[in-house]
Design a protein around this motif. Sequence first.
Motif, PDB file in Angstrom:
ATOM      1  N   ARG A 207       0.858  -1.191   0.000  1.00 34.25           N
ATOM      2  CA  ARG A 207       0.000   0.000   0.000  1.00 34.25           C
ATOM      3  C   ARG A 207       0.886   1.230   0.000  1.00 34.25           C
ATOM      4  NH1 ARG A 207      -5.166  -1.844   3.307  1.00 34.25           N
ATOM      5  NH2 ARG A 207      -5.216  -3.953   2.437  1.00 34.25           N
ATOM      6  N   ALA A 208       0.650   2.093  -0.975  1.00 32.27           N
ATOM      7  CA  ALA A 208       1.420   3.336  -1.041  1.00 32.27           C
ATOM      8  C   ALA A 208       0.808   4.328  -0.047  1.00 32.27           C
ATOM      9  CB  ALA A 208       1.395   3.879  -2.466  1.00 32.27           C
ATOM     10  N   GLU A 209       0.965   4.030   1.237  1.00 29.31           N
ATOM     11  CA  GLU A 209       0.399   4.879   2.299  1.00 29.31           C
ATOM     12  C   GLU A 209       1.231   6.150   2.374  1.00 29.31           C
ATOM     13  OE1 GLU A 209      -2.203   3.879   4.183  1.00 29.31           O
ATOM     14  OE2 GLU A 209      -2.181   1.678   4.205  1.00 29.31           O
ATOM     15  N   LYS A 210       0.584   7.283   2.138  1.00 33.13           N
ATOM     16  CA  LYS A 210       1.344   8.528   2.101  1.00 33.13           C
ATOM     17  C   LYS A 210       1.547   9.126   3.500  1.00 33.13           C
ATOM     18  CE  LYS A 210       1.641   8.313  -2.388  1.00 33.13           C
ATOM     19  NZ  LYS A 210       0.349   7.955  -2.925  1.00 33.13           N
ATOM     20  N   SER A 211       0.812   8.611   4.482  1.00 37.09           N
ATOM     21  CA  SER A 211       0.968   9.190   5.822  1.00 37.09           C
ATOM     22  C   SER A 211       1.981   8.378   6.616  1.00 37.09           C
ATOM     23  CB  SER A 211      -0.368   9.233   6.534  1.00 37.09           C
ATOM     24  OG  SER A 211      -0.929   7.934   6.551  1.00 37.09           O
ATOM     25  N   LYS A 212       2.741   9.118   7.428  1.00 38.69           N
ATOM     26  CA  LYS A 212       3.799   8.490   8.210  1.00 38.69           C
ATOM     27  C   LYS A 212       3.237   8.205   9.605  1.00 38.69           C
ATOM     28  CE  LYS A 212       8.588   9.350   9.149  1.00 38.69           C
ATOM     29  NZ  LYS A 212       9.567  10.369   9.439  1.00 38.69           N
ATOM     30  N   THR A 213       2.920   6.964   9.900  1.00 39.78           N
ATOM     31  CA  THR A 213       2.409   6.661  11.240  1.00 39.78           C
ATOM     32  C   THR A 213       3.203   5.483  11.777  1.00 39.78           C
ATOM     33  OG1 THR A 213       0.842   4.873  10.803  1.00 39.78           O
ATOM     34  CG2 THR A 213       0.087   7.105  10.288  1.00 39.78           C
ATOM     35  N   HIS A 216       1.725   1.957  10.041  1.00 40.82           N
ATOM     36  CA  HIS A 216       1.655   1.654   8.616  1.00 40.82           C
ATOM     37  C   HIS A 216       3.001   1.296   8.022  1.00 40.82           C
ATOM     38  CE1 HIS A 216      -2.204   3.749   9.074  1.00 40.82           C
ATOM     39  NE2 HIS A 216      -2.580   2.956   8.095  1.00 40.82           N
ATOM     40  N   LEU A 217       2.984   0.212   7.269  1.00 40.93           N
ATOM     41  CA  LEU A 217       4.137  -0.142   6.452  1.00 40.93           C
ATOM     42  C   LEU A 217       3.692  -0.048   5.003  1.00 40.93           C
ATOM     43  CD1 LEU A 217       5.319  -3.343   8.341  1.00 40.93           C
ATOM     44  CD2 LEU A 217       6.543  -1.173   8.246  1.00 40.93           C
ATOM     45  N   ILE A 218       4.632   0.093   4.106  1.00 43.09           N
ATOM     46  CA  ILE A 218       4.317   0.123   2.681  1.00 43.09           C
ATOM     47  C   ILE A 218       4.153  -1.326   2.190  1.00 43.09           C
ATOM     48  CG2 ILE A 218       5.178   0.881   0.410  1.00 43.09           C
ATOM     49  CD1 ILE A 218       4.516   3.180   2.458  1.00 43.09           C
ATOM     50  N   GLU A 219       4.962  -2.192   2.768  1.00 44.35           N
ATOM     51  CA  GLU A 219       4.884  -3.626   2.451  1.00 44.35           C
ATOM     52  C   GLU A 219       4.663  -4.363   3.765  1.00 44.35           C
ATOM     53  OE1 GLU A 219       8.105  -5.015  -0.127  1.00 44.35           O
ATOM     54  OE2 GLU A 219       8.270  -6.781   1.130  1.00 44.35           O
ATOM     55  N   PHE A 220       3.564  -5.095   3.866  1.00 45.26           N
ATOM     56  CA  PHE A 220       3.294  -5.826   5.112  1.00 45.26           C
ATOM     57  C   PHE A 220       2.729  -7.198   4.758  1.00 45.26           C
ATOM     58  CE2 PHE A 220      -1.377  -5.471   5.131  1.00 45.26           C
ATOM     59  CZ  PHE A 220      -1.568  -4.429   4.235  1.00 45.26           C
ATOM     60  N   TRP A 221       2.620  -8.058   5.756  1.00 43.26           N
ATOM     61  CA  TRP A 221       2.143  -9.422   5.512  1.00 43.26           C
ATOM     62  C   TRP A 221       0.750  -9.593   6.094  1.00 43.26           C
ATOM     63  CZ3 TRP A 221       4.615 -13.881   3.287  1.00 43.26           C
ATOM     64  CH2 TRP A 221       5.771 -13.520   2.568  1.00 43.26           C
ATOM     65  N   MET A 222      -0.091 -10.221   5.301  1.00 46.69           N
ATOM     66  CA  MET A 222      -1.477 -10.360   5.721  1.00 46.69           C
ATOM     67  C   MET A 222      -1.937 -11.786   5.471  1.00 46.69           C
ATOM     68  SD  MET A 222      -4.663  -7.860   4.821  1.00 46.69           S
ATOM     69  CE  MET A 222      -4.446  -7.748   3.070  1.00 46.69           C
ATOM     70  N   VAL A 223      -2.686 -12.339   6.436  1.00 37.07           N
ATOM     71  CA  VAL A 223      -3.322 -13.637   6.208  1.00 37.07           C
ATOM     72  C   VAL A 223      -4.805 -13.361   5.992  1.00 37.07           C
ATOM     73  CG1 VAL A 223      -3.679 -14.118   8.691  1.00 37.07           C
ATOM     74  CG2 VAL A 223      -3.651 -15.992   7.039  1.00 37.07           C
ATOM     75  N   GLU A 224      -5.360 -14.002   4.978  1.00 38.53           N
ATOM     76  CA  GLU A 224      -6.749 -13.731   4.617  1.00 38.53           C
ATOM     77  C   GLU A 224      -7.533 -15.020   4.393  1.00 38.53           C
ATOM     78  OE1 GLU A 224      -7.195 -10.069   1.962  1.00 38.53           O
ATOM     79  OE2 GLU A 224      -5.200 -10.796   1.439  1.00 38.53           O
ATOM     80  N   PRO A 225      -8.376 -15.394   5.373  1.00 43.05           N
ATOM     81  CA  PRO A 225      -9.270 -16.525   5.141  1.00 43.05           C
ATOM     82  C   PRO A 225     -10.518 -16.057   4.405  1.00 43.05           C
ATOM     83  CG  PRO A 225      -9.518 -15.751   7.393  1.00 43.05           C
ATOM     84  CD  PRO A 225      -8.470 -14.884   6.758  1.00 43.05           C
ATOM     85  N   GLU A 226     -11.121 -16.960   3.646  1.00 46.59           N
ATOM     86  CA  GLU A 226     -12.376 -16.671   2.944  1.00 46.59           C
ATOM     87  C   GLU A 226     -13.204 -17.946   2.971  1.00 46.59           C
ATOM     88  OE1 GLU A 226     -12.789 -13.485   1.732  1.00 46.59           O
ATOM     89  OE2 GLU A 226     -14.856 -13.953   1.177  1.00 46.59           O
ATOM     90  N   VAL A 227     -14.480 -17.831   3.357  1.00 46.62           N
ATOM     91  CA  VAL A 227     -15.304 -19.024   3.541  1.00 46.62           C
ATOM     92  C   VAL A 227     -16.633 -18.872   2.805  1.00 46.62           C
ATOM     93  CG1 VAL A 227     -16.389 -20.562   5.247  1.00 46.62           C
ATOM     94  CG2 VAL A 227     -14.268 -19.374   5.830  1.00 46.62           C
TER      95      VAL A 227
END
Length: 430
Positions: A207-213, A216-227
């Motif tokens: 995510r090209a997150e323009k705010s510095k917090t 937030h990372l620009i590149e992060f790891w996500m697990v996504e279940p879908e049922v």
Amino acid sequence: MKWVYIEDLAGYQDQDVEIRGWVHNTRSGGRIRFIIIRDGTGFAQATIFSKDENDPLFKTFDRLTQETSLIIRGRVREDKRAPGGYEISVAEIEIIQVAVDYPITPKEHSTPFLMEHRHLWLRSRKQHAVLQVRAEVVRAIRGFFDDRGFRLMDTPILTPSACEGTTTLFETKYFDQAAYLSQSGQLYNEATAAAFGKVYCFGPAFRAEKSKTRRHLIEFWMVEPEVAFATLEDTIELGQDLILFILERVLTKRRADLAELERDPSRLESITKPFPRLTYDEAVPRLQEKGSAIKYGEDFGAPEETIMSDLYSSPVCITHFPAGIKAFYMQPDAARPDLALGVDVLAPEGYGEIIGGGQRIHDPALLERRIKEHNLPPEPYQWYIDLRKYGSVPHSGFGLGVERVVAWICGIKHIRETIPFPRLLYRIYP
Ligand code: 4AD
């Protein structure tokens, strides 16, 4: 002599072993010299004792600098005072390379300096502990889903369209076409869920997150279940169970790392289900009472997440957001179509959102309308609309951000320390 790892020393009491690692620190006094050696799995104390001032081991010891690489051979002895409960009585030291002027010394360094030396900073005790916790969190996540019959589906990183709004898209070239780095594997998982019933993907998101917090990372790891066939309620239940499973694993397996991080485990141990729940309508007045300037209909910003997650000692679920501030794919509530059947789970202690998810639109006409309302080009979503034409069913899922969970569990302020090489707004080196 057998090469063993420090984390396995307990199984080698009174045996001669070889440890291969790096000098973390040294100390000397009278007839005794101490080497704190680290080998990647942990830190151990190695001791040289001699009555002879000219003992060749003392001479070798004098050459040891911080981060010198070496092999130590000696006998494993139980010693309650030693960190880890065991120490090595040194018989032999083989230096591989003497490290000269290692930049990260035991004194305090500024964060920019440490970030510039992230490739070396990883060796420090606290960083090591955080990343050990991260590895355990990832292992727990995979175990959780694999053991519950979810199929792992790797979703693409190069994509032709947006999942989570166009403002944070990372554009790149796909030969002569525009492409975007994946913000989420969700849309593809909706297809694999119709093929496999219950699935998860686990990979990097961009995510090209323009705010510095600090969240937030620009590149992060996500697990996504879908049922397939799951409702919002089912997905909340699954999210709670996943979080509790991760906590239990880390509390069992990585207690020493939490201690190294001075994290009070009781804050994590006290968490049980069900997590407190509020609707957006209930949350807004509470936020306003606490001084937030949020107006009804606005999305939560970082300050709102902080206030909300400071109110509870457990994660809290916020549901039924106004549809207008949520992603195009969210199923509206049947009784209140202005509200989306979505959920955000906020971690306690001000850590903010760790899970975002909900129920997806399964009606093709409504989905097409939403794509238009969000000003998204319809062509790249044709396959996604197709899913609603051939045996469409209600279905739900969520995404959990690994780094936010690790930051919360470890009790560290900034998310940048929860991934080996963070990509930040103004930093891509090293
Ligand atoms: O709430 P988000 O944007 O949800 C989605 O991406 C959905 N498509 C997921 C789904 O339903 N399959 O992001 C999900 C989680 C957040 O709760 C947060 O933990 C993490 O991803 N996250 C970030 N973590 C670090 N840095 C960022 N810039 C993040 N953006 C989201």
